[in-house]
Motif scaffolding. Structure first.
Motif, PDB file in Angstrom:
ATOM      1  N   LEU A 155       0.830  -1.207   0.000  1.00 28.13           N
ATOM      2  CA  LEU A 155       0.000   0.000   0.000  1.00 28.13           C
ATOM      3  C   LEU A 155       0.861   1.252   0.000  1.00 28.13           C
ATOM      4  N   CYS A 156       1.866   1.287   0.857  1.00 33.17           N
ATOM      5  CA  CYS A 156       2.736   2.465   0.950  1.00 33.17           C
ATOM      6  C   CYS A 156       3.490   2.708  -0.358  1.00 33.17           C
ATOM      7  N   VAL A 157       4.005   1.636  -0.964  1.00 37.17           N
ATOM      8  CA  VAL A 157       4.715   1.771  -2.237  1.00 37.17           C
ATOM      9  C   VAL A 157       3.787   2.339  -3.296  1.00 37.17           C
ATOM     10  N   ASP A 158       2.574   1.828  -3.363  1.00 33.98           N
ATOM     11  CA  ASP A 158       1.608   2.295  -4.363  1.00 33.98           C
ATOM     12  C   ASP A 158       1.264   3.769  -4.151  1.00 33.98           C
ATOM     13  N   LEU A 159       0.997   4.142  -2.900  1.00 35.01           N
ATOM     14  CA  LEU A 159       0.643   5.528  -2.599  1.00 35.01           C
ATOM     15  C   LEU A 159       1.808   6.473  -2.903  1.00 35.01           C
ATOM     16  N   CYS A 160       3.011   6.083  -2.473  1.00 37.30           N
ATOM     17  CA  CYS A 160       4.171   6.949  -2.653  1.00 37.30           C
ATOM     18  C   CYS A 160       4.543   7.073  -4.128  1.00 37.30           C
ATOM     19  N   LEU A 161       4.449   5.979  -4.869  1.00 43.31           N
ATOM     20  CA  LEU A 161       4.719   6.022  -6.310  1.00 43.31           C
ATOM     21  C   LEU A 161       3.778   6.996  -6.997  1.00 43.31           C
ATOM     22  N   ASN A 162       2.492   6.887  -6.696  1.00 44.14           N
ATOM     23  CA  ASN A 162       1.516   7.773  -7.326  1.00 44.14           C
ATOM     24  C   ASN A 162       1.742   9.224  -6.937  1.00 44.14           C
ATOM     25  N   TRP A 163       2.141   9.449  -5.680  1.00 44.25           N
ATOM     26  CA  TRP A 163       2.425  10.816  -5.250  1.00 44.25           C
ATOM     27  C   TRP A 163       3.622  11.383  -5.999  1.00 44.25           C
ATOM     28  N   LEU A 164       4.709  10.626  -6.102  1.00 47.46           N
ATOM     29  CA  LEU A 164       5.902  11.090  -6.813  1.00 47.46           C
ATOM     30  C   LEU A 164       5.599  11.405  -8.275  1.00 47.46           C
ATOM     31  N   LEU A 165       4.786  10.570  -8.901  1.00 48.37           N
ATOM     32  CA  LEU A 165       4.438  10.805 -10.308  1.00 48.37           C
ATOM     33  C   LEU A 165       3.571  12.058 -10.455  1.00 48.37           C
ATOM     34  N   LYS A 166       2.660  12.275  -9.524  1.00 53.09           N
ATOM     35  CA  LYS A 166       1.809  13.471  -9.594  1.00 53.09           C
ATOM     36  C   LYS A 166       2.611  14.749  -9.389  1.00 53.09           C
ATOM     37  N   VAL A 167       3.592  14.666  -8.497  1.00 56.05           N
ATOM     38  CA  VAL A 167       4.373  15.857  -8.169  1.00 56.05           C
ATOM     39  C   VAL A 167       5.434  16.145  -9.225  1.00 56.05           C
ATOM     40  N   TYR A 168       6.132  15.109  -9.671  1.00 54.89           N
ATOM     41  CA  TYR A 168       7.336  15.322 -10.489  1.00 54.89           C
ATOM     42  C   TYR A 168       7.253  14.787 -11.920  1.00 54.89           C
ATOM     43  N   ASP A 169       6.097  14.288 -12.324  1.00 56.04           N
ATOM     44  CA  ASP A 169       5.950  13.794 -13.699  1.00 56.04           C
ATOM     45  C   ASP A 169       4.727  14.437 -14.338  1.00 56.04           C
ATOM     46  N   SER A 170       4.786  15.756 -14.469  1.00 49.77           N
ATOM     47  CA  SER A 170       3.648  16.489 -15.026  1.00 49.77           C
ATOM     48  C   SER A 170       3.373  16.128 -16.479  1.00 49.77           C
ATOM     49  N   ASP A 171       4.384  15.645 -17.190  1.00 48.07           N
ATOM     50  CA  ASP A 171       4.211  15.261 -18.600  1.00 48.07           C
ATOM     51  C   ASP A 171       3.663  13.851 -18.762  1.00 48.07           C
ATOM     52  N   ARG A 172       3.461  13.153 -17.641  1.00 52.35           N
ATOM     53  CA  ARG A 172       2.948  11.776 -17.665  1.00 52.35           C
ATOM     54  C   ARG A 172       3.829  10.863 -18.510  1.00 52.35           C
ATOM     55  N   SER A 173       5.130  11.002 -18.346  1.00 48.61           N
ATOM     56  CA  SER A 173       6.081  10.194 -19.105  1.00 48.61           C
ATOM     57  C   SER A 173       6.372   8.861 -18.419  1.00 48.61           C
ATOM     58  N   GLY A 174       5.969   8.728 -17.167  1.00 44.77           N
ATOM     59  CA  GLY A 174       6.277   7.519 -16.418  1.00 44.77           C
ATOM     60  C   GLY A 174       7.699   7.502 -15.900  1.00 44.77           C
ATOM     61  N   LYS A 175       8.321   8.690 -15.834  1.00 40.01           N
ATOM     62  CA  LYS A 175       9.707   8.792 -15.372  1.00 40.01           C
ATOM     63  C   LYS A 175       9.830   9.947 -14.379  1.00 40.01           C
TER      64      LYS A 175
END
Length: 313
Positions: free
Chosen positions: A75-95
Motif C-alpha cells: 500500500l505504501c509503495v503504491d501511494l508513494c509512487l503515485n504521489w511522486l508521479l503526480k508531483v514530479y511527472d507532469s508530462d505523464r512520461s512515467g519517469k
C-alpha cells in the motif's frame, strides 16, 4: 479547521500527506542509505516506474522491520509512487528524475530540521560542497512542487525561483557560490518560498503538546497543539484553532506581537515573555503597525493571509 494562513494550511496538508505515506517514520540516514544501495548517485538520471518501485520497496521494508503494525509495504509503495508521479511527472512520461525523488522524500522524512536542510543542500551542491545560483534554483524548484501539488504554490512564489535565489545570495553577501552553513542560516530565517517546510516541523511537534493555559477568545482550556501568547497583554493566550482562523477579540489587534509555542513553556521562557510584555505595554498600536515582527524572511509582495506576524521560539 478553517486555516486562514496559507503557510500553516500548506504545512497541515503536508503533515497529513507525510503520515499517509508513512514518511514521518523515515529517517534521513535510512533514505540516503537506500539511495546509495540502489546506486542512485547521478541526480540527472531519469528513473522509470520499475526502478522507482524497487527503491520504494527497499525503503518501506526497512520501515516495516521497525514499525510492523504501521507499515503496509504494498500500500505504501503504491501511494508513494503515485504521489511522486503526480508531483514530479507532469508530462505523464512515467519517469521521475533521481534528484526530484530524493528532494521529495527528504522533504517529508523524519529528522531535525537543520539536518534536513543539509541533506537537501548536499543533493545539489558540487563536489566541493558549494552551490551556485543555478543549483540553488534547482533545489527550490523541486521543493515548490510539493505545495504546488497541494494547490498552494501561488502563495510561495509559484514557479519563479529568481527572487528566492537573489534573497539567499544577498543575505550571504556574494553572487557566485554559497556554503552549506550559509544556506542553513538563510533557511532558518524562513524564506517565504520554503517556509512551509519549517512550519511542517512545528506542526508535527505541536500535535501532542498540552499547555496549561486558557484561550482568551474561545475559552478552551487546556490548549492542545500550538499556543500563542501575547507580548502586548499580560496572560493573553490564543489556541491554534482561533489563531489559524484569524479570530481576534475586541481588545486585541493583529499587528500586536505574539510568540508561538509548539511545546509547553519553561519557567525561563515565562520570565522572558513577561519582560517583553512590560516593554510593550507602553507602545501604541501605531508602533506595532510600523514595526511588524515577522517570523519569516519575505522575498516578494505577500498576501496578509500568508503568514501571521509573530515571534518564533
Amino acid at each position: 479547521i478553517h486555516v486562514r494562513f496559507s503557510a500553516y494550511r500548506t504545512a497541515m496538508k503536508s503533515r497529513r500527506l507525510q503520515k499517509a505515506l508513512c514518511l514521518d517514520l523515515l529517517e534521513l540516514s535510512i533514505a540516503q542509505s537506500v539511495f546509495d544501495q540502489h546506486k542512485l548517485v547521478h541526480n540527472g538520471q531519469l528513473l522509470e516506474i520499475p526502478s522507482i518501485i524497487n527503491c520504494l520497496c527497499t525503503i518501506y521494508r526497512e520501515l516495516q522491520q521497525v514499525h510492523p503494525d504501521l507499515v503496509n509495504v504494498p500500500l505504501c509503495v503504491d501511494l508513494c509512487l503515485n504521489w511522486l508521479l503526480k508531483v514530479y511527472d507532469s508530462d505523464r512520461s512515467g519517469k521521475v528524475q533521481v534528484l526530484s525523488m530524493k528532494i521529495g522524500l527528504f522533504s517529508l522524512s523524519k529528522g531535525p530540521l537543520k539536518d534536513k536542510y543539509k541533506y537537501l543542500f548536499a543533493e545539489v551542491a558540487g563536489a566541493a560542497g558549494i552551490c551556485n545560483q543555478r543549483q540553488l534554483a534547482l533545489l527550490l524548484h523541486n521543493s515548490i512542487q510539493i505545495p504546488h501539488q497541494l494547490g498552494e504554490a501561488a502563495a510561495f512564489g509559484g514557479s519563479n525561483m529568481e527572487p528566492s535565489v537573489r534573497s539567499c545570495f544577498q543575505y550571504v553577501g556574494r553572487d557566485d557560490v554559497i556554503e552549506v552553513q550559509q544556506f542553513v542560516d538563510w533557511m532558518h530565517l524562513e524564506p517565504q518560498s520554503v517556509v512551509w517546510l519549517s512550519v511542517l516541523h512545528r506542526v508535527a511537534a505541536a500535535e501532542t503538546a498540552k499547555h496549561q493555559a486558557k484561550c482568551n477568545i474561545c475559552k478552551e482550556c487546556p490548549l492542545v497543539g500550538f499556543r500563542y501568547r501575547s507580548l502586548k497583554h499580560f496572560n493573553y493566550n490564543v489556541c491554534q484553532t482561533c489563531f489559524f482562523s484569524g479570530r481576534i477579540s475586541k481588545d486585541y489587534h493583529l499587528s500586536y506581537p505574539m510568540v508561538e509555542y509548539c511545546t509547553p513553556t519553561t519557567s525561563g521562557e515565562d520570565v522572558r515573555d513577561f519582560t517583553k510584555v512590560l516593554k510593550n505595554k507602553f507602545r501604541s498600536k501605531k508602533y506595532f503597525t510600523k514595526h511588524p515582527r515577522l517570523g519569516y524572511l519575505p522575498i516578494f509582495l505577500r498576501s496578509p493571509d500568508f503568514y501571521r506576524p509573530l515571534i518564533l521560539v
